[in-house]
Design a protein around this motif. Structure first.
Motif: not given
Length: 210
Positions: A153-162, A89-94, A181-185
């Protein structure tokens, strides 16, 4: 490096792979309309196909690089967790964000060739302005919140935290409030919508401009 980040090689590799995908995909999209001007004049097809197809080769390279990340994950002893299901899902957002930025720069490049130099500079600033080679926690708290509003940055942080078990603060922690977190999305989606609108508005004049 004494960064204080647990499993720093995997931390660094993850950031670099995502950064290379973003920069290379946008860089491939930027000249796509101009370089395929002859096709636009001879064939009739949706112009959106051109920038989208420019990202395919880069996406294949990203998949190969992701295999390298998977090998590092297996070698590091990270345990399989259900949270890993969030990574697609994060990669789709990216990709949505990449396509949005790509459509904007590709459209502008038709008329303004200096966009290429501006993008090269922006890519370098992104490398050092994003927590790719350093932990985001070295920044002041107010700067962490501002930087995290960047969808990349939000995607990087989310991928790393997951992906990584510990040592990587979530976006919710950095922003202080989960709803933020909805703001960067929303910015990623808005970038795509604006890029699509701009591209479609200018595409009827591409054939005569390139």
């Amino acid at each position: 490096f004494k960064t204080g980040v647990e499993n720093f090689p995997l931390y660094l590799l993850t950031g670099l792979v995502l950064y290379m995908f973003f920069v290379d995909a946008v860089g491939a999209t930027l000249p796509s309309v101009v370089s395929r001007g002859s096709i636009l004049r001879r064939l009739s097809f949706p112009p959106l196909v051109i920038p989208a197809s420019a990202t395919v080769t880069v996406a294949l390279t990203f998949l190969l690089n992701s295999l390298a990340v998977a090998v590092f994950v297996a070698a590091s002893g990270e345990t399989l967790r259900w949270q890993w299901l969030l990574i697609p899902l994060l990669l789709i957002e990216l990709y949505v964000f990449i396509l949005g930025v790509g459509l904007i720069v590709a459209t502008l490049f038709v008329r303004l060739k200096d966009i290429a130099q501006i993008w090269d500079l922006a890519a370098q600033l992104l490398l050092f302005g994003s927590p790719i080679m350093y932990p985001i926690t070295i920044l002041p708290e107010w700067a962490q919140q501002i930087v995290t509003l960047n969808p990349f940055v939000q995607i990087i942080q989310d991928v790393r935290s997951v992906l990584l078990a510990s040592g990587n603060p979530t976006v919710d922690t950095l922003l202080g409030q989960p709803q933020l977190r909805l703001i960067p999305i929303a910015l990623a989606v808005a970038t795509f919508v604006f890029g699509l609108w701009l591209y479609r508005r200018e595409s009827p004049r591409f054939a005569e401009s390139v």
